[in-house]
Design an enzyme around this catalytic site. Structure first.
Site, PDB file in Angstrom:
ATOM      1  N   ARG A  39       0.832  -1.219   0.000  1.00 17.91           N
ATOM      2  CA  ARG A  39       0.000   0.000   0.000  1.00 17.91           C
ATOM      3  C   ARG A  39       0.867   1.270   0.000  1.00 17.91           C
ATOM      4  NH1 ARG A  39      -4.945  -1.867   4.014  1.00 17.91           N
ATOM      5  NH2 ARG A  39      -6.091  -2.893   2.348  1.00 17.91           N
ATOM      6  N   LYS A 200     -20.654 -15.560   1.723  1.00 14.66           N
ATOM      7  CA  LYS A 200     -22.060 -15.387   2.093  1.00 14.66           C
ATOM      8  C   LYS A 200     -22.857 -14.598   1.076  1.00 14.66           C
ATOM      9  CE  LYS A 200     -21.533 -14.946   7.117  1.00 14.66           C
ATOM     10  NZ  LYS A 200     -21.461 -13.694   7.916  1.00 14.66           N
ATOM     11  N   GLY A 351     -11.324  -8.312  -1.001  1.00 16.31           N
ATOM     12  CA  GLY A 351     -10.043  -8.571  -0.352  1.00 16.31           C
ATOM     13  C   GLY A 351      -9.535  -9.987  -0.565  1.00 16.31           C
ATOM     14  N   GLY A 374     -14.214  -3.151   1.092  1.00 21.19           N
ATOM     15  CA  GLY A 374     -15.595  -2.709   1.300  1.00 21.19           C
ATOM     16  C   GLY A 374     -16.031  -1.607   0.344  1.00 21.19           C
TER      17      GLY A 374
HETATM   18  P1  ADP Z   1     -14.027 -11.300  -1.050  1.00 27.00           P
HETATM   19  O1  ADP Z   1     -13.204 -10.876   0.145  1.00 27.00           O
HETATM   20  O2  ADP Z   1     -13.202 -11.470  -2.278  1.00 27.00           O
HETATM   21  O3  ADP Z   1     -15.229 -10.419  -1.247  1.00 27.00           O
HETATM   22  P2  ADP Z   1     -15.497 -13.232   0.529  1.00 27.00           P
HETATM   23  O4  ADP Z   1     -15.012 -12.579   1.777  1.00 27.00           O
HETATM   24  O5  ADP Z   1     -16.935 -13.111   0.210  1.00 27.00           O
HETATM   25  O6  ADP Z   1     -14.611 -12.776  -0.739  1.00 27.00           O
HETATM   26  O7  ADP Z   1     -15.219 -14.820   0.611  1.00 27.00           O
HETATM   27  C1  ADP Z   1     -13.945 -15.350   0.720  1.00 27.00           C
HETATM   28  C2  ADP Z   1     -13.963 -16.596   1.541  1.00 27.00           C
HETATM   29  O8  ADP Z   1     -14.944 -17.511   1.097  1.00 27.00           O
HETATM   30  C3  ADP Z   1     -12.643 -17.330   1.451  1.00 27.00           C
HETATM   31  O9  ADP Z   1     -12.004 -17.262   2.705  1.00 27.00           O
HETATM   32  C4  ADP Z   1     -13.024 -18.758   1.079  1.00 27.00           C
HETATM   33  O10 ADP Z   1     -12.320 -19.746   1.820  1.00 27.00           O
HETATM   34  C5  ADP Z   1     -14.494 -18.803   1.411  1.00 27.00           C
HETATM   35  N1  ADP Z   1     -15.214 -19.816   0.630  1.00 27.00           N
HETATM   36  C6  ADP Z   1     -15.322 -19.906  -0.697  1.00 27.00           C
HETATM   37  N2  ADP Z   1     -16.019 -21.006  -1.055  1.00 27.00           N
HETATM   38  C7  ADP Z   1     -16.342 -21.634   0.095  1.00 27.00           C
HETATM   39  C8  ADP Z   1     -17.057 -22.829   0.408  1.00 27.00           C
HETATM   40  N3  ADP Z   1     -17.578 -23.597  -0.556  1.00 27.00           N
HETATM   41  N4  ADP Z   1     -17.211 -23.158   1.705  1.00 27.00           N
HETATM   42  C9  ADP Z   1     -16.706 -22.380   2.675  1.00 27.00           C
HETATM   43  N5  ADP Z   1     -16.022 -21.232   2.462  1.00 27.00           N
HETATM   44  C10 ADP Z   1     -15.853 -20.864   1.174  1.00 27.00           C
HETATM   45 MG    MG Z   2     -13.558 -11.124   2.228  1.00 27.85          MG
END
Ligand code: ADP
Ligand code: MG
Length: 395
Positions: A39, A200, A351, A374
């Site tokens: 960063r 989620k 992230g 975010g």
């Molecule tokens: P980002 O930060 O890119 O927006 P998220 O925070 O929504 O992504 O999700 C990332 C997390 O989702 C990762 O830590 C990954 O391990 C988890 N993940 C992805 N697929 C699954 C799954 N099938 N079951 C449990 N966790 C999952």
């Molecule tokens: Mg995330």
């Protein structure tokens, strides 16, 4: 949201004393040593651009969550020394944010000089966007440059408040985020394929809805898929699933159909008794009891790869599986490699998604890996970012 904002290359900025909002919220180990300085490195082009034109630069940032009081644990001292090393010139650190020390150093700053204020969040007025604190901060400088994209979704004194007191513009990092993500969500080269995954559905309700209205095709993977499968009547075993979002998932499936958007869910899944057990391949809507789905399966990889081949713009948020664990990283890796070899605008937001692409060594192969977290999700959700709205439009 209007993304057509003035940036520092649009104006003749010379001989000014510039307050530069940076994102120096770097990770540190227990002893305070910086574990990843990317960063700080990312801020250098904007700083050098400003210095080359005979300006002086007063950098400011938050670090961690010191909750409105000075706490040496969150001092920006390690950042000041790393910035100084990377820039190859001295960077004076004020012992306060906008108090006597900051005022004295700012007054002594020569053209070409750089200084850093202490952690903005040592002052309660920062997160409260207190006009009195914003005025004090602004009084150190005669121009404001906003370059911390990760905080533009927050209306704080250093992202919004100061713009009431100083002429302002976006820095190079914020300018690039606006140009690339703004371009993709306003006038994308089509087909636009959106890939959503991650943990989620409930984290991304607005993102799913907004991108569904923009995309030609929407690919869903990650744990999110099981909520959609269960909503359609599938068996998801012990996979992560949000039972209170089944109605929302059905609504999105119906919306996709109404608006003629192709919605692709994985046909198959890599499931296992737990994250340490050997996986088996099964249909995504027929995961055995006691098994959880941790990655997309080989047929899903093939189908998604096929769909991506003709895309001209791709927006990707959320890993396809638990990429942190080698045997469940395959789906995420396959998607990342496909994007890396595509002749298209490829945008990575989120992230964990950015961390996955970095882990695979493919960051440089993407058009843009957003630094926002975010803020990027809110941008993709189509809602206004206060720190962007506060900046003047391009002429
Ligand atoms: P980002 O930060 O890119 O927006 P998220 O925070 O929504 O992504 O999700 C990332 C997390 O989702 C990762 O830590 C990954 O391990 C988890 N993940 C992805 N697929 C699954 C799954 N099938 N079951 C449990 N966790 C999952
Ligand atoms: Mg995330």
């Amino acid at each position: 949201m209007n993304t057509n904002k003035l940036d520092i290359n649009d104006i003749d900025l010379r001989g000014r004393r510039i307050l530069l909002r940076c994102d120096f919220n770097v990770p540190q180990d227990g002893g305070g040593a910086i574990t990843d300085d990317s960063r700080i490195a990312a801020a250098l082009p904007t700083i050098r651009n400003l210095l080359a034109r005979g300006n002086s630069v007063i950098c400011c940032s938050h670090l961690g969550r010191p909750k409105g009081r000075a706490d040496p644990k969150y001092s920006l001292a390690p950042v000041a020394s790393r910035l100084s090393e990377l820039l190859g010139q001295s960077v004076a650190l004020a012992s306060d944010v906008a108090g006597e020390s900051a005022r004295k150093l700012a007054a002594e700053l020569k053209p070409g000089g750089v200084m850093l204020l202490e952690n903005l969040r040592f002052e309660p007025g920062e997160e409260q966007n207190d006009p009195e604190f914003a005025r004090k901060l602004a009084s150190l400088a005669d121009f404001f440059v906003s370059d911390a994209f990760g905080t533009v979704h927050r209306a704080h004194a250093s992202t919004v408040g100061v713009t009431a007191f100083l002429p302002s513009a976006a820095g190079l990092l914020v300018g690039r985020e606006l140009r690339i993500i703004g371009g993709a969500v306003t006038e994308p080269e089509r087909p636009l394929v959106v890939i959503l995954g991650g943990k989620k559905v409930s984290d991304k309700l607005g993102v799913i809805r907004n991108l569904l209205s923009l995309a030609d095709a929407l690919i869903i993977g990650g744990a999110m898929q099981y909520t959609f499968e269960k909503a359609r009547g599938g068996r998801v075993g012990a996979s992560l699933c949000e039972d209170d979002k089944l109605g929302y998932a059905l609504e999105m499936l119906a919306l996709a159909e109404q608006s003629g958007v192709k919605l692709l869910l994985p046909e198959d899944t890599l499931a296992a008794r737990d994250i340490d057990s050997e996986p088996v391949v099964c249909a995504s809507d027929d995961v055995p009891d006691g098994y959880g789905g941790f990655d997309i399966g080989p047929r899903a990889v093939a189908r998604f790869t096929e769909e991506l081949k003709t895309a001209k713009t791709v927006i990707w948020n959320g890993p396809m599986g638990v990429f942190e664990v080698g045997k469940f990283a395959g789906g995420t890796l396959a998607v990342a490699e496909t994007l890396a070899n595509l002749d298209a605008t490829t945008i990575i937001g989120g992230g964990d998604s950015a961390a996955a692409v970095l882990k695979f060594g493919l960051t440089d192969k993407m058009t843009h890996v957003s630094t926002g977290g975010g803020a990027t999700l809110e941008f993709l959700e189509g809602i206004s970012l206060p720190g962007i709205d506060a900046l003047p439009d391009k002429e």
